[in-house]
Design a protein around this motif. Structure first.
Motif, short mmCIF file in Angstrom:
data_model
loop_
_atom_site.label_atom_id
_atom_site.label_comp_id
_atom_site.label_asym_id
_atom_site.label_seq_id
_atom_site.Cartn_x
_atom_site.Cartn_y
_atom_site.Cartn_z
N ALA A 154 0.87 -0.98 -0.06
CA ALA A 154 0.07 -0.07 -0.30
C ALA A 154 0.77 1.62 0.04
O ALA A 154 0.79 2.70 -0.52
CB ALA A 154 -1.02 0.43 1.18
N LEU A 155 2.04 1.49 1.01
CA LEU A 155 3.05 2.21 0.45
C LEU A 155 3.32 2.56 -0.20
O LEU A 155 3.86 3.70 -0.64
CB LEU A 155 4.18 2.05 1.58
N ALA A 156 3.98 1.41 -1.19
CA ALA A 156 4.57 2.01 -2.27
C ALA A 156 3.71 2.12 -3.57
O ALA A 156 3.68 1.40 -4.42
CB ALA A 156 5.45 0.31 -1.79
N GLY A 157 3.74 3.58 -3.73
CA GLY A 157 2.23 3.97 -4.58
C GLY A 157 3.09 4.06 -5.87
O GLY A 157 3.64 3.62 -6.54
N GLY A 158 3.70 5.88 -5.91
CA GLY A 158 3.96 6.15 -7.22
C GLY A 158 5.74 6.00 -6.97
O GLY A 158 6.64 6.63 -7.89
N GLU A 159 6.41 6.11 -6.10
CA GLU A 159 7.64 5.64 -5.00
C GLU A 159 8.19 4.72 -4.24
O GLU A 159 6.77 4.04 -3.11
CB GLU A 159 8.56 7.31 -4.57
N PRO A 160 8.35 4.36 -4.17
CA PRO A 160 9.35 2.75 -3.42
C PRO A 160 8.97 3.32 -2.01
O PRO A 160 9.51 4.72 -1.74
CB PRO A 160 10.78 3.11 -4.16
N ALA A 161 8.85 2.09 -1.05
CA ALA A 161 8.61 2.29 0.15
C ALA A 161 9.63 2.38 0.98
O ALA A 161 10.38 1.13 0.19
CB ALA A 161 7.33 1.90 0.56
N ARG A 162 9.94 3.40 1.56
CA ARG A 162 11.24 2.65 2.76
C ARG A 162 11.14 2.11 3.46
O ARG A 162 10.56 2.42 4.27
CB ARG A 162 11.09 4.48 3.15
N VAL A 163 11.59 1.45 4.01
CA VAL A 163 11.75 -0.18 4.40
C VAL A 163 12.24 0.18 6.38
O VAL A 163 11.85 0.49 7.07
CB VAL A 163 11.59 -1.20 4.13
N ILE A 164 13.85 0.71 6.31
CA ILE A 164 14.88 0.48 6.95
C ILE A 164 15.56 1.08 6.84
O ILE A 164 16.01 1.29 5.28
CB ILE A 164 15.74 -1.07 7.37
N ASP A 218 14.57 -0.69 0.67
CA ASP A 218 13.71 -0.18 -0.01
C ASP A 218 12.95 -0.95 -0.39
O ASP A 218 13.01 -2.04 -1.29
CB ASP A 218 13.77 1.06 -1.39
N PHE A 219 11.14 -0.87 -0.61
CA PHE A 219 10.51 -1.88 -1.21
C PHE A 219 9.60 -1.60 -2.60
O PHE A 219 8.49 -0.33 -2.84
CB PHE A 219 9.65 -2.38 -0.26
N LEU A 220 10.06 -2.05 -3.30
CA LEU A 220 9.94 -1.59 -5.41
C LEU A 220 8.30 -2.50 -5.46
O LEU A 220 8.18 -4.29 -5.17
CB LEU A 220 10.74 -1.51 -6.13
N THR A 221 7.37 -1.30 -5.68
CA THR A 221 6.46 -2.05 -6.46
C THR A 221 6.20 -2.15 -7.61
O THR A 221 7.00 -0.85 -8.68
CB THR A 221 4.85 -2.53 -6.27
N ARG A 222 5.49 -3.09 -8.72
CA ARG A 222 5.34 -1.82 -10.08
C ARG A 222 4.55 -0.61 -10.54
O ARG A 222 5.46 -0.32 -11.39
CB ARG A 222 3.54 -2.77 -10.88
N GLY A 223 4.24 -0.17 -10.21
CA GLY A 223 3.48 1.28 -9.52
C GLY A 223 4.50 1.41 -8.84
O GLY A 223 4.35 3.30 -8.79
N SER A 224 5.62 1.86 -8.52
CA SER A 224 6.65 3.06 -7.57
C SER A 224 7.81 2.90 -8.76
O SER A 224 8.60 3.58 -7.93
CB SER A 224 6.76 2.29 -6.23
N VAL A 225 7.99 2.00 -9.80
CA VAL A 225 9.30 2.13 -10.46
C VAL A 225 8.85 2.78 -12.14
O VAL A 225 7.64 2.31 -12.43
CB VAL A 225 9.82 1.14 -10.35
N ALA A 226 9.24 3.70 -12.31
CA ALA A 226 9.18 4.54 -13.66
C ALA A 226 9.92 3.33 -14.34
O ALA A 226 10.99 3.01 -14.99
CB ALA A 226 9.84 5.65 -14.02
N GLN A 227 8.73 2.92 -15.57
CA GLN A 227 9.28 2.55 -16.81
C GLN A 227 10.56 3.05 -17.17
O GLN A 227 10.62 4.25 -17.69
CB GLN A 227 7.79 2.38 -17.75
N ASP A 228 11.74 2.60 -17.48
CA ASP A 228 12.58 2.89 -18.71
C ASP A 228 13.63 3.42 -17.93
O ASP A 228 14.34 4.17 -18.49
CB ASP A 228 12.85 2.77 -19.63
N ALA A 229 13.05 4.07 -16.56
CA ALA A 229 14.11 5.62 -16.09
C ALA A 229 15.30 4.46 -15.25
O ALA A 229 15.38 3.80 -14.42
CB ALA A 229 13.04 5.99 -14.84
#
Length: 322
Positions: free
Chosen positions: A215-225, A240-251
């Motif tokens: 839920a936290l990893a929306g538009g950007e990665p969630a900071r975990v530790i 960090d925790f990354l999901t499909r919605g938190s990484v920009a394609q080909d960035a």
């Protein structure tokens, strides 16, 4: 120049286990576990331990695989020990006899176990389980302290740990080398210095749930530790925790520190210097400082990934309770 990225990817299906990594390798209830050292020397006490990538990026990466009801015995660490559950259902417990507190973790959950307390863990699922580990510091091998009863039980089943940190199997006729004493057992005064925190003291600050991170990893990665993360700490690395919605394609990204990528769900397409590879759950990949890479899910469906980044913080204590 083509990067040597293949030499820095360890595939889940190619992990080589060690079944004699620790002092409890013969102790009933712990004798079926497997230890994996993926990056760095880890904390294994056995010369039989296979190390996949020897160079350390300021921290170590390992894993533990255990069948149902197999447990890792009570021990303590001087530096960080972070686990996330890749497969199965696990109970983590702590205290001198493992009765001070406990927490159950499901797949994707992560725990930053406080240093300076005795801890253990057990697969309470119905199938073979796997937890992935991040250990603080380049030299994690000197950071394990076993509870006295673990050393005593091991001796009863033929394993003796030398003060040099190496195991000797008396069932195989091995003895301590000349000049090497047995690992000393902590006395009562030393044991009194180990805190016995309750679950209410440990869990809120040291455990993050997979669904919360999704839920936290929306538009950007969630900071975990990290100092500004869900689990605020400075163990020598950030997570960090990354999901499909938190990484920009080909960035493209060019880190100035070592980065380790550890997929949890889905397949991820990694491109480094024009070389593309697909990472799957359980795979581990080391990206060097100055390497430009892109990362994105390569298939539809759920996708999540833990990213570990080296920091300049010392790999010190993480327990701040009373």
């Amino acid at each position: 120049m083509t990067p040597d990225i293949d030499a820095r990817i360890v595939r889940y299906g190619e992990l080589i286990p060690c079944k004699t990594a620790f002092i409890d390798a013969h102790t009933p209830g712990s004798d079926t576990k497997e230890n994996f050292t993926i990056i760095g020397g880890g904390v294994s006490e056995s010369p039989d331990q296979h190390v996949h990538i020897e160079d350390t990026p300021g921290f170590n990466i390992g894993a533990a695989g255990q069948p149902p009801r197999c447990r890792n015995s009570l021990h303590s660490h001087r530096t960080a020990e972070v686990f996330f559950v890749l497969r199965g259902r696990w109970r983590f417990f702590w205290g001198r006899y493992g009765k001070a507190g406990e927490v159950t973790l499901e797949e994707g959950d992560i725990i930053n176990i406080p240093t300076g307390i005795f801890r253990g863990f057990e697969n309470i699922g119905t199938d073979y389980g796997m937890i992935m580990a991040v250990l603080g510091g380049d030299d994690a091998g000197g950071g394990v302290i076993w509870a006295p009863q673990v050393i005593e039980d091991a001796r009863d089943h033929g394993l003796v740990l030398g003060a040099n940190g190496t195991l000797y199997d008396t069932k195989k006729g091995q003895t301590l080398p000349e000049g090497v004493a047995p690992m000393p057992v902590l006395n009562e005064e030393e044991l009194a210095a180990y805190p016995e925190p309750r679950a209410a003291e440990v869990v809120p600050r040291h455990v993050a749930r997979y669904l919360d991170l999704m839920a936290l990893a929306g538009g950007e990665p969630a900071r975990v530790i990290g100092p500004d993360a869900a689990l605020p700490d400075r163990p020598g690395f950030d997570v960090d925790f990354l999901t499909r919605g938190s990484v920009a394609q080909d960035a493209a990204q060019t880190p100035d520190r070592h980065v380790v990528l550890m997929p949890m769900r889905g397949h991820w397409r990694l491109t480094v210097g024009g070389t593309a590879r697909t990472l799957a759950p359980g795979d581990t990949c080391l990206v060097k400082p100055g390497e430009t890479y892109t990362l994105a899910p390569s298939m539809t469906g759920e996708a999540s990934l833990y990213r570990v980044t080296q920091t300049d913080d010392p790999a010190g204590a993480t327990w701040t309770g009373g």
